[in-house]
Scaffold this motif. Structure first.
Motif, short mmCIF file in Angstrom:
data_model
loop_
_atom_site.label_atom_id
_atom_site.label_comp_id
_atom_site.label_asym_id
_atom_site.label_seq_id
_atom_site.Cartn_x
_atom_site.Cartn_y
_atom_site.Cartn_z
N GLY A 207 -42.70 21.44 27.77
CA GLY A 207 -42.85 20.99 26.65
C GLY A 207 -44.07 21.52 25.76
N ARG A 208 -44.99 21.36 26.67
CA ARG A 208 -46.74 21.30 26.09
C ARG A 208 -47.10 23.53 26.05
NH1 ARG A 208 -45.49 16.73 25.81
NH2 ARG A 208 -47.66 15.39 25.59
N CYS A 209 -46.20 23.82 25.80
CA CYS A 209 -46.51 25.16 26.31
C CYS A 209 -45.64 25.54 25.05
CB CYS A 209 -45.70 26.08 27.29
SG CYS A 209 -46.32 26.12 28.12
N CYS A 210 -44.75 25.03 24.20
CA CYS A 210 -43.68 25.49 23.19
C CYS A 210 -44.70 24.90 22.24
CB CYS A 210 -42.24 24.43 23.60
SG CYS A 210 -40.66 25.58 24.58
N ALA A 211 -44.93 23.81 22.16
CA ALA A 211 -45.51 22.51 21.50
C ALA A 211 -47.07 23.84 20.52
CB ALA A 211 -46.14 21.33 21.58
N LYS A 212 -47.38 23.92 21.78
CA LYS A 212 -47.98 25.21 21.20
C LYS A 212 -48.58 26.48 20.70
CE LYS A 212 -51.31 22.09 22.72
NZ LYS A 212 -52.53 21.94 24.08
N ARG A 213 -47.12 26.85 20.80
CA ARG A 213 -47.02 28.28 20.26
C ARG A 213 -45.95 27.45 18.89
NH1 ARG A 213 -44.24 30.02 25.47
NH2 ARG A 213 -45.52 31.32 26.62
N ALA A 214 -45.73 27.02 18.37
CA ALA A 214 -45.12 26.61 17.33
C ALA A 214 -45.94 26.30 16.47
CB ALA A 214 -44.04 24.93 18.00
N ILE B 159 -54.96 28.15 15.20
CA ILE B 159 -55.79 27.28 16.30
C ILE B 159 -56.01 27.55 17.12
CG2 ILE B 159 -54.30 25.14 15.35
CD1 ILE B 159 -52.94 25.45 17.58
N ALA B 160 -57.22 27.30 17.83
CA ALA B 160 -57.49 27.54 20.31
C ALA B 160 -55.89 26.76 20.41
CB ALA B 160 -58.66 28.11 19.63
N PRO B 161 -55.24 27.05 21.54
CA PRO B 161 -54.19 25.54 22.08
C PRO B 161 -54.94 25.47 22.31
CG PRO B 161 -52.66 27.63 21.32
CD PRO B 161 -54.17 28.48 21.11
N GLN B 162 -56.11 25.59 23.57
CA GLN B 162 -56.63 24.96 24.47
C GLN B 162 -57.45 23.75 23.38
OE1 GLN B 162 -57.00 28.19 23.13
NE2 GLN B 162 -58.75 29.06 24.35
N ARG B 163 -57.90 23.84 22.56
CA ARG B 163 -58.38 23.04 21.82
C ARG B 163 -57.44 21.51 20.63
NH1 ARG B 163 -63.28 26.57 19.22
NH2 ARG B 163 -64.03 27.57 20.79
N ILE B 164 -56.09 22.15 21.21
CA ILE B 164 -55.37 20.60 20.57
C ILE B 164 -54.88 20.09 21.59
CG2 ILE B 164 -52.98 20.47 19.12
CD1 ILE B 164 -55.97 21.61 17.76
N SER C 4 -42.27 18.05 17.32
CA SER C 4 -41.42 17.05 18.24
C SER C 4 -40.60 17.68 19.18
CB SER C 4 -40.10 16.99 17.34
OG SER C 4 -39.25 16.39 17.86
N ILE C 5 -40.85 17.51 20.51
CA ILE C 5 -40.84 18.02 21.34
C ILE C 5 -39.30 17.78 22.41
CG2 ILE C 5 -41.58 18.26 23.48
CD1 ILE C 5 -44.58 18.22 23.29
N SER C 6 -38.26 18.42 22.89
CA SER C 6 -37.18 18.01 23.91
C SER C 6 -37.94 19.09 24.86
CB SER C 6 -35.98 18.32 22.89
OG SER C 6 -34.55 17.98 23.95
N ILE D 15 -35.36 24.40 30.15
CA ILE D 15 -34.98 24.80 28.72
C ILE D 15 -36.02 23.63 27.98
CG2 ILE D 15 -34.12 24.76 26.29
CD1 ILE D 15 -32.01 26.86 27.77
N GLY D 16 -37.02 24.69 27.17
CA GLY D 16 -38.44 23.43 26.38
C GLY D 16 -37.89 24.22 25.31
N ALA D 17 -38.41 23.06 24.36
CA ALA D 17 -38.04 22.96 22.60
C ALA D 17 -39.23 22.51 22.13
CB ALA D 17 -36.65 23.04 22.44
N ALA D 18 -39.22 23.25 20.93
CA ALA D 18 -40.37 22.10 20.40
C ALA D 18 -40.49 23.22 18.92
CB ALA D 18 -41.96 22.14 20.80
N VAL D 19 -40.38 21.89 18.05
CA VAL D 19 -41.16 22.68 16.74
C VAL D 19 -42.31 21.56 15.81
CG1 VAL D 19 -39.36 20.83 15.62
CG2 VAL D 19 -39.51 22.46 13.79
N ALA D 20 -42.90 22.58 15.54
CA ALA D 20 -44.24 22.09 14.41
C ALA D 20 -43.99 22.18 13.56
CB ALA D 20 -45.06 23.31 15.27
N PHE D 21 -44.53 21.20 12.52
CA PHE D 21 -43.90 21.66 11.12
C PHE D 21 -45.18 20.54 10.47
CE2 PHE D 21 -41.95 17.91 13.91
CZ PHE D 21 -42.72 16.89 12.89
N ASP D 22 -44.99 20.69 8.96
CA ASP D 22 -45.73 20.34 7.62
C ASP D 22 -45.20 18.62 8.19
OD1 ASP D 22 -47.36 22.56 7.63
OD2 ASP D 22 -46.21 23.25 5.44
N ALA D 23 -46.48 17.86 7.85
CA ALA D 23 -46.58 16.57 8.14
C ALA D 23 -45.85 16.05 6.68
CB ALA D 23 -47.73 15.73 7.77
N ALA D 24 -45.65 16.79 5.70
CA ALA D 24 -44.76 16.07 4.72
C ALA D 24 -43.10 16.66 4.77
CB ALA D 24 -45.08 17.48 3.21
#
Length: 570
Positions: free
Chosen positions: A70-77, A84-89, A113-115, A120-129
């Motif tokens: 899940g973290r792999c997916c979220a950082k890539r998204a 960003i530098a993923p390891q700093r987030i 959001s992560i699942s 299989i892992g999934a993540a969507v990164a999105f503008d908070a608006a």
């Protein structure tokens, strides 16, 4: 791929609603069950120190694997929509267990959001608006649950009374996704998350929520699972997601990227053999040329093909070269689409971005053609004559040579041994003398203006006024810019207004693309220069192939067939 490395797919998404625009990216990763998702995996480079410690403290292997995936997916998204530098987030947990993005992220607030389900892992990164939720579920797992605990009576009567194994997983996954938008989990009463207007739409399931009229969702199959997204109603053109249904069947197929080039790649007679022997290409050329002639009064087919001008004769008249490059690349893209080649995303370099947005249908062809013509007119009106020189050396030469800083500007970086400079005409001889002193090969490009330099400042200011009324639609395919290194969003007009000024960084853009998964790069420029740059810049990377769909060397039909064969071999 490296042992322990998940196969991943990244899908950028454009969002817009009520005049507000935003960006999102969906990442899916599949871990190979034959490989161990160990903390020593190369992809632990994505983890923040706190995430590494949390992973080390987990006792159960299944929990460790799902957390890591899940973290792999979220950082890539996240990396797809923010620099960003993923390891700093850090993806930390809120009081309800929801993922929270912690760290310095440039731009507007962003969340994820992560699942995960099985491998299989999934993540969507999105503008908070634009709050979103993602969920992936196994039909077998949902089948073991009692529907009375998570669905309301009407849903069971309408959709769960038969023996369709997919529908229970679909409804469960849809409710999980919208519950993540609400940060409630499925502890919310089933009636609150009640689904309505469920219908199948060309491989997707779409639906709304009875008591949440401002939210909608979609679900599609993926690798034997079901994948659901929830998002603000009417904010997402579902056409952007349809490509995922093909992705779901593609396994670890490389992404297909159409690449479009800019000024300097044009020549007389470009595409002539294809024009004479491929009726599909010829029809797209004729149709586009008629539109451009109506807008400009110039017959581009006569300009490109008539008079027997040799390919070696400089083709530099901006009022002709701008629309000619736009036309031939658009026609070649439409030809490939008609022959069944489907891209996953489009990449534009300089003028090529105008082609990309037209192919992606973010703006209609005629409107994009008018934008190109107006751009050429303003450059000719406001910019002094200049030059551009391609240099076969490291860009560090420019950065370390103060005389070059004084006489010219860095206009583009193509690979580690190739950059382009833009300069006024009166400094051209001195710049060439300095390059000769350093013993580096260089070649002047067939252009009459210093694009991607301060000589474009006045052009950009006036062009911004002309672009103020442009209202783009969500693109059919994501468009990646070599100027910004990001996917184009709702600020398209402002971005295009600055395009002639911003330096091009093809090298970094391709590096970012390859970091997100394997690619087949199809260069639709008439000279094949982008494919050449990619091959030289990434010769040691096994995760990509670059193919030129057209070159100045003839054999257009054979070259196009080679492109079709490369796609068919995926």
């Amino acid at each position: 791929m490296s042992a322990g490395t998940p196969r991943s797919w990244l899908h950028p998404i454009s969002l817009s609603k009520d005049g507000l625009t935003g960006r999102a990216a969906l990442c899916l990763s599949e871990a190979d069950p034959a490989q161990a998702a160990m903390p020593q995996s190369p992809h632990c480079d994505l983890l923040h120190d706190n995430e590494r410690r949390r992973l080390d403290e987990m006792r159960f292997e299944r929990r460790r694997d799902s957390y890591w995936l899940g973290r792999c997916c979220a950082k890539r998204a996240l990396a797809a929509i923010r620099d960003i530098a993923p390891q700093r987030i850090e993806i930390a947990s809120g009081v309800w267990g929801q993922p929270i993005v912690v760290g310095e992220v440039p731009g507007q607030p962003v969340q994820v959001s992560i699942s995960h389900s099985a491998a299989i892992g999934a993540a969507v990164a999105f503008d908070a608006a634009f709050p979103m939720g993602v969920d992936v579920e196994s039909p077998d797992s949902v089948a073991r649950l009692d529907p009375a605990r998570w669905s309301c009576e009407e849903e069971r009567r309408q959709w769960l009374s038969g023996d369709d194994a997919l529908l229970p997983a679909l409804l469960w996954s849809a409710k999980e996704a919208v519950a993540k938008v609400l940060h409630s989990g499925l502890s919310a009463p089933p009636e609150l998350l009640r689904i309505e207007r469920l219908r199948e739409d060309a491989g997707l399931w779409r639906y709304g929520f009875r008591h949440l009229p401002h939210v909608e969702g979609l679900t599609l199959p993926h690798q034997g699972q079901v994948l659901s997204l929830a998002f603000p109603k009417d904010s997402l053109d579902v056409g952007q997601i349809r490509g995922l249904s093909g992705l779901a069947k593609a396994g670890d197929r490389p992404r297909v990227v159409f690449m479009f080039s800019g000024q300097g790649s044009q020549y007389y007679q470009m595409g002539r053999e294809l024009f004479e022997h491929d009726p599909i290409f010829a029809e797209h050329m004729r149709h586009g040329a008629r539109t451009l002639e109506r807008l400009s009064g110039v017959d581009l087919l006569q300009v490109i093909y008539a008079g027997g001008r040799p390919k070696t004769e400089p083709f530099v008249e901006l009022g002709h070269t701008h629309p000619a490059l736009f036309l031939i690349q658009y026609a070649l893209a439409r030809t490939l689409l008609d022959k069944g080649v489907r891209p996953d995303l489009l990449l534009g370099a300089s003028l090529g971005e105008f082609v990309a947005i037209a192919v992606a249908e973010a703006v209609p062809f005629e409107q994009a053609a008018g934008m190109v013509l107006e751009h050429a007119r303003l450059v000719a009106k406001h910019s002094p004559r200049g030059a551009m020189i391609a240099v076969l050396a490291s860009p560090e030469l420019y950065r370390s040579e103060p005389r070059l800083h004084r006489l010219c500007e860095l206009a583009g970086e193509n690979f580690d041994r190739h950059f382009v400079i833009a300069l006024p005409l009166d400094t051209r001889l001195e710049v060439k003398r300095i390059l000769a002193e350093h013993g580096v090969s260089h070649q002047e490009l067939p252009v009459q203006y210093a694009f991607h330099s301060s000589q474009m400042d006045r052009v950009c200011s006036e062009y911004a006024l002309r672009m103020a009324g442009v209202a783009p639609r969500p693109p059919r395919w994501p468009v990646l810019s070599c100027a910004s290194g990001a996917y184009l969003g709702g600020d398209l007009a402002d971005h295009l207004a600055r395009l002639a000024r911003a330096p091009i960084d093809f090298r970094a853009t391709v590096q970012r693309l390859l970091s997100q998964g394997d690619c087949l790069l199809l260069d639709l420029g008439p000279s094949g220069t982008l494919a050449t740059h990619a091959r030289y810049g990434h010769a040691t990377d096994a995760g990509f192939k670059a193919v030129s769909a057209m070159t100045p060397f003839g054999n257009d039909v054979y070259t196009l067939n080679q492109t079709l064969d490369a796609f068919a071999a995926l």
